[in-house]
Write an enzyme that holds these catalytic residues in place. Sequence first.
Site, PDB file in Angstrom:
ATOM      1  N   LYS A   2      63.073  56.509  84.332  1.00  0.00           N
ATOM      2  CA  LYS A   2      62.590  55.480  85.264  1.00  0.00           C
ATOM      3  C   LYS A   2      63.107  55.765  86.679  1.00  0.00           C
ATOM      4  CE  LYS A   2      66.490  52.585  83.876  1.00  0.00           C
ATOM      5  NZ  LYS A   2      66.931  51.543  82.935  1.00  0.00           N
ATOM      6  N   TYR A  42      73.445  55.080 117.899  1.00  0.00           N
ATOM      7  CA  TYR A  42      73.230  53.652 118.201  1.00  0.00           C
ATOM      8  C   TYR A  42      74.538  52.881 118.294  1.00  0.00           C
ATOM      9  CZ  TYR A  42      68.300  54.350 116.994  1.00  0.00           C
ATOM     10  OH  TYR A  42      67.004  54.778 116.935  1.00  0.00           O
ATOM     11  N   ARG A  93      69.009  55.763  73.938  1.00  0.00           N
ATOM     12  CA  ARG A  93      68.234  55.854  75.187  1.00  0.00           C
ATOM     13  C   ARG A  93      69.163  56.376  76.277  1.00  0.00           C
ATOM     14  NH1 ARG A  93      67.408  50.535  73.371  1.00  0.00           N
ATOM     15  NH2 ARG A  93      68.625  49.806  75.145  1.00  0.00           N
ATOM     16  N   ARG A 151      68.607  38.951  79.985  1.00  0.00           N
ATOM     17  CA  ARG A 151      67.711  39.478  81.003  1.00  0.00           C
ATOM     18  C   ARG A 151      66.285  39.412  80.452  1.00  0.00           C
ATOM     19  NH1 ARG A 151      68.478  45.649  83.129  1.00  0.00           N
ATOM     20  NH2 ARG A 151      67.981  46.107  80.957  1.00  0.00           N
ATOM     21  N   ASP A 205      66.844  58.806 110.354  1.00  0.00           N
ATOM     22  CA  ASP A 205      66.503  60.205 110.072  1.00  0.00           C
ATOM     23  C   ASP A 205      67.570  61.207 110.502  1.00  0.00           C
ATOM     24  OD1 ASP A 205      63.821  59.080 109.603  1.00  0.00           O
ATOM     25  OD2 ASP A 205      63.799  58.928 111.789  1.00  0.00           O
ATOM     26  N   HIS A 257      69.636  45.781  74.272  1.00  0.00           N
ATOM     27  CA  HIS A 257      70.320  46.485  75.366  1.00  0.00           C
ATOM     28  C   HIS A 257      71.669  45.819  75.611  1.00  0.00           C
ATOM     29  CE1 HIS A 257      70.474  49.159  78.780  1.00  0.00           C
ATOM     30  NE2 HIS A 257      70.571  48.186  79.656  1.00  0.00           N
ATOM     31  N   CYS A 279      71.574  57.048 111.421  1.00  0.00           N
ATOM     32  CA  CYS A 279      70.231  56.599 111.818  1.00  0.00           C
ATOM     33  C   CYS A 279      69.271  56.728 110.629  1.00  0.00           C
ATOM     34  CB  CYS A 279      69.708  57.459 112.972  1.00  0.00           C
ATOM     35  SG  CYS A 279      70.833  57.581 114.360  1.00  0.00           S
TER      36      CYS A 279
HETATM   37  C1  PLP Z   1      67.893  52.084  82.164  1.00  0.00           C
HETATM   38  C2  PLP Z   1      67.964  51.760  80.730  1.00  0.00           C
HETATM   39  C3  PLP Z   1      68.625  52.623  79.831  1.00  0.00           C
HETATM   40  C4  PLP Z   1      69.418  53.830  80.270  1.00  0.00           C
HETATM   41  O1  PLP Z   1      70.719  53.398  80.627  1.00  0.00           O
HETATM   42  P1  PLP Z   1      71.837  54.451  81.101  1.00  0.00           P
HETATM   43  O2  PLP Z   1      73.056  53.626  81.316  1.00  0.00           O
HETATM   44  O3  PLP Z   1      71.339  55.049  82.355  1.00  0.00           O
HETATM   45  O4  PLP Z   1      71.987  55.442  80.008  1.00  0.00           O
HETATM   46  C5  PLP Z   1      68.549  52.321  78.475  1.00  0.00           C
HETATM   47  N1  PLP Z   1      67.904  51.226  78.059  1.00  0.00           N
HETATM   48  C6  PLP Z   1      67.281  50.364  78.887  1.00  0.00           C
HETATM   49  C7  PLP Z   1      66.602  49.177  78.349  1.00  0.00           C
HETATM   50  C8  PLP Z   1      67.319  50.598  80.241  1.00  0.00           C
HETATM   51  O5  PLP Z   1      66.722  49.732  81.071  1.00  0.00           O
END
Ligand code: PLP
Length: 423
Positions: free
Chosen positions: A81, A308, A264, A179, A357, A208, A355
């Site tokens: 992601k 700046y 994951r 969440r 850029d 999660h 800045c």
């Molecule tokens: C982003 C995400 C992960 C990955 O988490 P890491 O800490 O980067 O390994 C796993 N599961 C879900 C639901 C996430 O949103």
Amino acid sequence: MDFAGNMAQQQTQQHTGATDRESKEGALQRGREDMTQQGKEYTASQRRWAWAVIDREAIRYNLKRFRKVLGPDVKMMAVVKADGYGHGAVETARVALATGASSLGVATVDEGVELRYAGIAAPILILTEPPIEAIGLVLQHQLIPAVYNMEFALALGEAADAQGRSCPYHLKIDTGMNRVGVHHSDAGDFLRTINFHRGLELQGVFTHFATADAVDTYEFRRQLERFDQALSVIRYMGVDPGIVHAANTAAAIRYKQARYDMVRLGIGIYGLHPSEVTKPLVELHPAMSIRTRVSLLKSVPVGEGVSYSYTYRSPGNVLIATLPIGYGDGLARVLSNRMDVLINGRRLPQVGTICMDSTMVEVNQRSSALRPQAVVEMGDEAVIIGRNGNEEITLDDMAATLGTINYELACRFGMRLGRIFVD
Ligand SMILES: *Cc1c(COP(=O)(O)O)cnc(C)c1O
């Protein structure tokens, strides 16, 4: 090439009416063609004297470390992601799939569609439930949504059934992150209501963790218990939960009992640690480094300000080196006068306000017995993140200065910089 990809995505986001599915995909397609054109003729470091280097070999190394830690039986999902945490989603996905990952995780439908346009056929899980309006795209590109709202689940089932098929989905259970997800004590009821639907196919169940990277393990264990409880309810109902998964990088490294069928992996595949607690447990190689070149070098008379608001004034006898990178590239403006840059193996102080850029560096022309004079010339490479000689600046160092985490900084450096992939 990611540069044009980002533009395509921004273009897409400006056109998110329910009716313009075609133009949205057209934009993605056009963006991809632009990318190909650009990539062929010039490299990112030729187009601009600021770029990100992404080390594919590091990503491979990290996945191999995970395979060792996990043993042969646990599947690995590569979470790509936010454009692969700023590393490039498509490139990361390809490397990860070739090195043992069997599926991909994304946050949005657009991210999934981008991977499909790149020709990636692996299973793609959208980790948060998309809007009902996006169901057409989900089906068209064979994305697998997380599901936790009844209304979405039924709409998905109807749409799939209308096409004469069923759509695989993963049920997301909230065990304490608070969440997204079906509350852990409602998971059985939720499934009882939708499981009959011939347009829906339960392919996995997941949760999660909120504190998998924390020193204290009590709340982690409570989430794990709630998840196990919900799983037994589901199994007791006679429903096969399919692929059971819970662990992010931190949990995958620390807790065997949280690995289930699949983990994951996000931050870890990029070679970054979720927190200090995992550092002693597995060696990872960071894949991202941020590089630029001195695009102008000049002496500024004593007392004159630089950039700046003149937050820095020349003490005299210094050269000011300008680097063509700024907060538009993810280099946080609050780092102004608080960070170093590595040039020719030396650590030099960044000075003046960063800045959009440009960023300036002070090259002290005084030499002493202890410190030889820094020699810097136009075109010299300057390292913002990464190694240079014996010096190194990591995303963790920068995150510590900023009071944030490496995740956020890696994503930010994905904003505009071109990428060079090395093997
Ligand atoms: C982003 C995400 C992960 C990955 O988490 P890491 O800490 O980067 O390994 C796993 N599961 C879900 C639901 C996430 O949103």
